[in-house]
Write an enzyme that holds these catalytic residues in place. Structure first.
Site, PDB file in Angstrom:
ATOM      1  N   LYS A 159      68.756  31.098  53.946  1.00  0.00           N
ATOM      2  CA  LYS A 159      69.594  30.232  53.131  1.00  0.00           C
ATOM      3  C   LYS A 159      69.246  31.962  52.487  1.00  0.00           C
ATOM      4  O   LYS A 159      67.716  31.907  52.394  1.00  0.00           O
ATOM      5  CB  LYS A 159      69.754  28.979  52.171  1.00  0.00           C
ATOM      6  CG  LYS A 159      70.324  28.831  51.198  1.00  0.00           C
ATOM      7  CD  LYS A 159      70.933  27.447  50.209  1.00  0.00           C
ATOM      8  CE  LYS A 159      71.042  27.703  48.726  1.00  0.00           C
ATOM      9  NZ  LYS A 159      70.739  26.121  48.671  1.00  0.00           N
ATOM     10  N   SER A 175      75.105  24.061  47.624  1.00  0.00           N
ATOM     11  CA  SER A 175      74.815  25.452  47.438  1.00  0.00           C
ATOM     12  C   SER A 175      74.450  26.051  49.348  1.00  0.00           C
ATOM     13  O   SER A 175      75.149  26.961  49.268  1.00  0.00           O
ATOM     14  CB  SER A 175      73.761  25.788  46.234  1.00  0.00           C
ATOM     15  OG  SER A 175      72.702  24.946  47.053  1.00  0.00           O
ATOM     16  N   SER A 211      72.016  20.346  47.552  1.00  0.00           N
ATOM     17  CA  SER A 211      72.656  20.993  48.539  1.00  0.00           C
ATOM     18  C   SER A 211      72.423  21.103  49.735  1.00  0.00           C
ATOM     19  O   SER A 211      72.990  22.189  50.195  1.00  0.00           O
ATOM     20  CB  SER A 211      71.640  22.098  47.756  1.00  0.00           C
ATOM     21  OG  SER A 211      72.869  22.713  46.275  1.00  0.00           O
TER      22      SER A 211
HETATM   23  N1  GLN Z   1      75.317  20.950  43.202  1.00  0.00           N
HETATM   24  C1  GLN Z   1      74.278  20.210  42.064  1.00  0.00           C
HETATM   25  C2  GLN Z   1      73.830  21.902  41.198  1.00  0.00           C
HETATM   26  O1  GLN Z   1      74.816  22.723  40.863  1.00  0.00           O
HETATM   27  C3  GLN Z   1      72.887  21.014  42.896  1.00  0.00           C
HETATM   28  C4  GLN Z   1      72.560  21.915  43.559  1.00  0.00           C
HETATM   29  C5  GLN Z   1      71.468  22.094  44.725  1.00  0.00           C
HETATM   30  O2  GLN Z   1      71.297  20.721  45.128  1.00  0.00           O
HETATM   31  N2  GLN Z   1      71.115  23.528  44.714  1.00  0.00           N
HETATM   32  O3  GLN Z   1      72.806  21.350  40.807  1.00  0.00           O
END
Ligand code: GLN
Length: 487
Positions: free
Chosen positions: A79, A154, A178
């Site tokens: 990532k 994400s 995420s």
């Molecule tokens: N979807 C969640 C957010 O937008 C979690 C994102 C994540 O785990 N980085 O914060």
């Protein structure tokens, strides 16, 4: 069998038997990427020259008859939130569009020591803020099961790349879901470790009390191998915990007899997709058949999770992202007359809409006069949520529920409605707030043929039990063997 579709353990066996070289496997993956990534758009950058060099080094060792570890010569995707020395690390943001770190994050260093091969950097929502990868500053990744749908987020690039066989395994990060939610959307395995299990040194910070790095893989055995490879105490991360790291592969005992499994009523929420509910219930029935003891439990503060999370994560993000001011590194606007204007324009032009929304929200909840009403209150409720889990874990070893309330939604479906987007993580957020570990693994398909994920949550530092239950489930099902239609 195509080399690109192998798992870590399958490729390792072929390498040690000298039936395949790491270079052949690495080249097969780049060919695969060449064939499918035009459609999937999982990668932001490929590092082919360095990857081949890493692969050749492992091959030379094998020729010399030396022993190699589980991860040596295995092509892995990263990532783009993980700092890689000398290699662009954008965090999905224009503001870091030119950022080349001068150091490796600890997980990168550990994987290098284990001689893994890095294929490239994977797309993500900007600064890991999002659930669909549509918030990337560069491109929208597509779900290999249906190109009109999101891969989750994400870590959408990581999950899509693993599902489409564009890497053997990948690393993602999980602040509110995420790793698990994209794993669920793409039909692969993803594990968020206990807070403190994996060093965050060299991970671009979003919300520091929640962020964790973890594996995204094709099966549970690979997940155990990659988790063992990245875990462990690191003095460079003051939140990393000095606790023994078990060999997680040894936890894969294929047996759940007598394991107590809790089912939280609060996770089977109204509005949940019927296919998700059915698949999760069938999965629980199977675990029961395999000898687990299933009990109803309650996590009564669950309904507050999303509200609490969006106070805490935005507060921390507003502070962490203050460093992007155009002075020391990253993007700088060239339209300014004085310092204040340079700051303002750099941030206005460099950050995307969702990141700005969060910085504004976070600044507000931390401001004098509102701090007590929002941030302090949220921290108190967070403690109550953690207590809920502690009470439940006195009665059970693991808690099982769906990972996400729906299968992958359509691209564009939720971009105009941030609240709807935030609700995608309703079932994953409590785990981050409590700091406990959780895994998502494939447990079925919707009527439209989209993957559905089962979430297993465990006690602090008990990833071994998660892997044990997940492995027993996986070995008695074949959902993880199905490949997306992208050929
Ligand atoms: N979807 C969640 C957010 O937008 C979690 C994102 C994540 O785990 N980085 O914060």
């Amino acid at each position: 069998m195509d080399l690109h579709s192998l798992t870590i353990h399958q490729l390792h066996d072929l390498l040690v038997r000298k039936e395949v070289t790491s270079r052949e496997a690495t080249e097969a993956l780049y060919r695969r990427i060449g064939e499918v990534d035009g459609k999937i758009k999982a990668y932001l950058m490929l590092t082919e020259v360095e990857a081949i060099r890493q692969a050749d080094e492992v091959d030379r060792k094998l020729i010399r008859g030396e022993e190699i570890g589980d991860l040596a010569g295995i092509p892995i995707g990263l990532k783009d939130i993980l700092c890689t020395k000398g290699i662009l690390t954008t965090c999905g943001s224009k503001i870091l569009g030119n950022y080349v770190p001068f150091y490796d994050g600890t997980v990168i260093r550990r994987l290098k020591e284990r001689e893994a091969v890095f294929i490239g950097k994977l797309n993500m929502d900007e600064f890991a803020m999002g659930s669909s990868t549509e918030n990337s500053g560069f491109q929208t990744t597509r779900n290999p099961w249906d190109l009109q749908r999101i891969p989750g987020g994400s870590s959408g690039g990581s999950a899509a790349a693993v599902a489409a066989d564009e890497c053997i395994a990948a690393l993602g990060t999980d602040t509110g879901g995420s790793i698990r939610q994209p794993a669920s959307c793409c039909g692969v395995v993803g594990l968020k470790p206990t807070y403190g299990r994996v060093s965050r040194y060299g991970l671009v910070a979003f919300a520091s009390s929640l962020d964790q790095i973890g594996p995204i893989t094709k099966d549970v055995e690979d997940c155990a191998i990659l988790l063992s490879g990245i875990s462990g105490y690191d003095p460079c991360d003051s939140t990393s915990v000095n606790i023994e790291v078990p060999d997680f592969k040894r936890c894969l005992v294929r047996d759940v007899k007598g394991v107590r499994i809790g089912i939280p009523d609060e996770y089977f929420i109204e509005g949940m997709d019927p296919d998700v509910e059915r698949s999760a219930k069938e999965a629980i029935d199977l675990l029961k058949k395999l000898g687990a003891e299933v009990k109803a439990i309650s996590l009564p503060h669950t309904p507050y999770a999303v509200a609490i999370y969006y106070i805490i994560c935005t507060a921390e993000a507003s502070s962490n992202l203050a460093r992007y001011d155009g002075v020391k590194y990253g993007f700088r606007s060239n339209r300014y007359e004085d310092l204040m204007e340079m700051y303002g324009r750099t941030r206005a032009e460099g950050f995307g809409k969702e990141v700005k929304r969060r910085i504004i929200l976070g600044t507000y909840v931390l401001s004098a006069g509102y701090y007590d009403a929002y941030y302090r209150k949220a921290s108190q409720v967070r403690t109550l949520m953690r207590n809920d889990f502690e009470a439940a874990f006195e009665k059970v070893e693991v808690i099982v529920a769906p990972t996400a309330p729906t299968p992958a939604f359509r691209i564009g479906e939720k971009v105009e409605d941030p609240l709807q987007m935030y609700l995608s993580d309703i079932l994953t957020i409590p785990v981050n707030l409590a700091g406990i570990p959780a895994i998502s693994l494939p447990c079925g398909f919707s009527r439209e043929g989209l993957p559905i994920g089962l979430q297993i949550m465990g006690k602090h530092f008990d990833e071994g039990m998660l892997l044990r239950v997940a492995y027993a489930f996986e070995q008695n099902t074949d959902f993880h063997l199905k490949k997306p239609p992208i050929a």
